[in-house]
Design a protein around this motif. Structure first.
Motif, PDB file in Angstrom:
ATOM      1  N   SER A  63      48.529  21.835  17.270  1.00 34.78           N
ATOM      2  CA  SER A  63      49.405  21.104  18.182  1.00 34.78           C
ATOM      3  C   SER A  63      50.826  21.106  17.635  1.00 34.78           C
ATOM      4  O   SER A  63      51.038  21.126  16.422  1.00 34.78           O
ATOM      5  CB  SER A  63      48.924  19.660  18.342  1.00 34.78           C
ATOM      6  OG  SER A  63      47.622  19.607  18.869  1.00 34.78           O
ATOM      7  N   TYR A  65      54.639  19.296  17.305  1.00 32.81           N
ATOM      8  CA  TYR A  65      55.123  17.931  17.145  1.00 32.81           C
ATOM      9  C   TYR A  65      55.864  17.427  18.385  1.00 32.81           C
ATOM     10  O   TYR A  65      56.621  18.152  19.009  1.00 32.81           O
ATOM     11  CB  TYR A  65      56.030  17.833  15.920  1.00 32.81           C
ATOM     12  CG  TYR A  65      55.277  18.019  14.636  1.00 32.81           C
ATOM     13  CD1 TYR A  65      54.390  17.041  14.191  1.00 32.81           C
ATOM     14  CD2 TYR A  65      55.394  19.186  13.893  1.00 32.81           C
ATOM     15  CE1 TYR A  65      53.656  17.214  13.028  1.00 32.81           C
ATOM     16  CE2 TYR A  65      54.669  19.372  12.730  1.00 32.81           C
ATOM     17  CZ  TYR A  65      53.806  18.388  12.298  1.00 32.81           C
ATOM     18  OH  TYR A  65      53.077  18.565  11.156  1.00 32.81           O
ATOM     19  N   ALA A  66      55.560  16.191  18.744  1.00 36.55           N
ATOM     20  CA  ALA A  66      56.222  15.421  19.794  1.00 36.55           C
ATOM     21  C   ALA A  66      55.740  15.744  21.202  1.00 36.55           C
ATOM     22  O   ALA A  66      55.979  14.987  22.123  1.00 36.55           O
ATOM     23  CB  ALA A  66      57.739  15.582  19.736  1.00 36.55           C
ATOM     24  N   GLU A  78      52.881  22.693  24.000  1.00 38.82           N
ATOM     25  CA  GLU A  78      52.336  21.661  23.117  1.00 38.82           C
ATOM     26  C   GLU A  78      51.339  22.206  22.104  1.00 38.82           C
ATOM     27  O   GLU A  78      50.967  21.508  21.159  1.00 38.82           O
ATOM     28  CB  GLU A  78      51.659  20.589  23.985  1.00 38.82           C
ATOM     29  CG  GLU A  78      51.262  19.347  23.251  1.00 38.82           C
ATOM     30  CD  GLU A  78      50.903  18.219  24.196  1.00 38.82           C
ATOM     31  OE1 GLU A  78      51.833  17.505  24.645  1.00 38.82           O
ATOM     32  OE2 GLU A  78      49.716  18.056  24.506  1.00 38.82           O
ATOM     33  N   SER A 172      49.051  11.290  16.319  1.00 37.21           N
ATOM     34  CA  SER A 172      48.808  12.723  16.130  1.00 37.21           C
ATOM     35  C   SER A 172      50.141  13.451  16.238  1.00 37.21           C
ATOM     36  O   SER A 172      51.183  12.824  16.439  1.00 37.21           O
ATOM     37  CB  SER A 172      47.847  13.225  17.203  1.00 37.21           C
ATOM     38  OG  SER A 172      48.470  13.136  18.492  1.00 37.21           O
ATOM     39  N   GLU A 173      50.138  14.776  16.134  1.00 35.85           N
ATOM     40  CA  GLU A 173      51.387  15.525  16.287  1.00 35.85           C
ATOM     41  C   GLU A 173      52.064  15.207  17.619  1.00 35.85           C
ATOM     42  O   GLU A 173      53.284  15.217  17.721  1.00 35.85           O
ATOM     43  CB  GLU A 173      51.123  17.035  16.199  1.00 35.85           C
ATOM     44  CG  GLU A 173      50.727  17.528  14.829  1.00 35.85           C
ATOM     45  CD  GLU A 173      49.226  17.545  14.625  1.00 35.85           C
ATOM     46  OE1 GLU A 173      48.752  18.287  13.745  1.00 35.85           O
ATOM     47  OE2 GLU A 173      48.523  16.815  15.343  1.00 35.85           O
ATOM     48  N   THR A 174      51.248  14.921  18.623  1.00 40.96           N
ATOM     49  CA  THR A 174      51.798  14.629  19.956  1.00 40.96           C
ATOM     50  C   THR A 174      51.835  13.129  20.257  1.00 40.96           C
ATOM     51  O   THR A 174      51.944  12.717  21.413  1.00 40.96           O
ATOM     52  CB  THR A 174      50.978  15.361  21.034  1.00 40.96           C
ATOM     53  OG1 THR A 174      49.604  14.997  20.915  1.00 40.96           O
ATOM     54  CG2 THR A 174      51.110  16.868  20.872  1.00 40.96           C
ATOM     55  N   ASN A 175      51.700  12.320  19.198  1.00 41.08           N
ATOM     56  CA  ASN A 175      51.802  10.859  19.304  1.00 41.08           C
ATOM     57  C   ASN A 175      50.686  10.219  20.113  1.00 41.08           C
ATOM     58  O   ASN A 175      50.901   9.229  20.821  1.00 41.08           O
ATOM     59  CB  ASN A 175      53.175  10.455  19.883  1.00 41.08           C
ATOM     60  CG  ASN A 175      54.320  10.842  18.967  1.00 41.08           C
ATOM     61  OD1 ASN A 175      54.230  10.686  17.750  1.00 41.08           O
ATOM     62  ND2 ASN A 175      55.383  11.389  19.529  1.00 41.08           N
TER      63      ASN A 175
END
Length: 207
Positions: A63, A65-66, A78, A172-175
């Motif tokens: 994944s 980030y963000a 993503e 996580s990397e994607t919050n």
């Protein structure tokens, strides 16, 4: 369901040995299929479907980030997923299966809160490895924003006879956050329902 946008798909029929090693491809699997999308968790489920449809392995998946709304370039999205196969035909077959699965998998949204509550009825080599269970096991794949995910995960674990196999601690990397739960298919279905209901409850009454 929020549809998944496929951003890029490419094939390398005979990748260099150094690249294959770096990506974790098994020996004798030099053909690669690469994909990026705007939804990481749905893509992981789709990549697992590929391992059941063709002689492929998920050699690399990560994944970004963000999340997709902050992607660095037009085709980044993503997540990146890379399948490794013995032949170009297998690589393409596996990727086609993943793409087909992505038409059926996606996040739901309630009150502006996206969440994923999906039963994998028979895990392939990828998700079974992630969860530490036997191939063919049923899994509940549960993901939501940080607070919602932990609140709803507790509800899912209490709703049926399931076991927490992997916890995705927020952020996580994607919050986001969530987990992989194992049990019978009906138990995983019940856990998914409880997770979704709990997310909807928080979305409606956050305080």
């Amino acid at each position: 369901m929020i549809p998944v946008k496929i951003l890029a798909v490419q094939y390398i029929p005979n990748a260099s040995p150094a690249l294959c090693r770096g990506l974790g491809a098994p020996e004798g699997y030099p053909s690669l299929a690469l994909i990026t999308t705007d939804c990481d968790d749905a893509t992981y489920i789709a990549l697992d479907e590929a391992t059941k449809a063709a002689d492929v392995r998920v050699s690399y998946s990560r994944s970004f980030y963000a999340g997709a709304s902050n992607a660095s370039t037009p085709n980044a999205g993503e997540v990146i997923g890379i399948l490794a196969a013995a032949t170009p035909v297998d690589a393409r077959s596996g990727m086609e299966a993943a793409i087909a699965a992505l038409q059926k998998i996606g996040f739901e949204e309630t009150g502006g809160v996206p969440y994923l509550a999906h039963t994998v009825s028979s895990a392939g080599s990828f998700l079974s490895g992630e969860a530490g269970v036997k191939e063919g096991s049923a899994l509940a794949y549960l993901i939501a924003p940080p607070l919602e995910s932990m609140y709803a995960l507790d509800a899912a674990l209490k709703a049926s006879d399931v076991r927490l196999q992997k916890l995705y601690l927020p952020p996580s990397e994607t919050n986001f956050g969530g987990g992989l739960l194992s049990g019978t298919q009906s138990a995983c279905d019940a856990a998914c329902d409880a997770f979704a209901q709990a997310v909807r409850k928080v979305a409606a009454m956050p305080k």
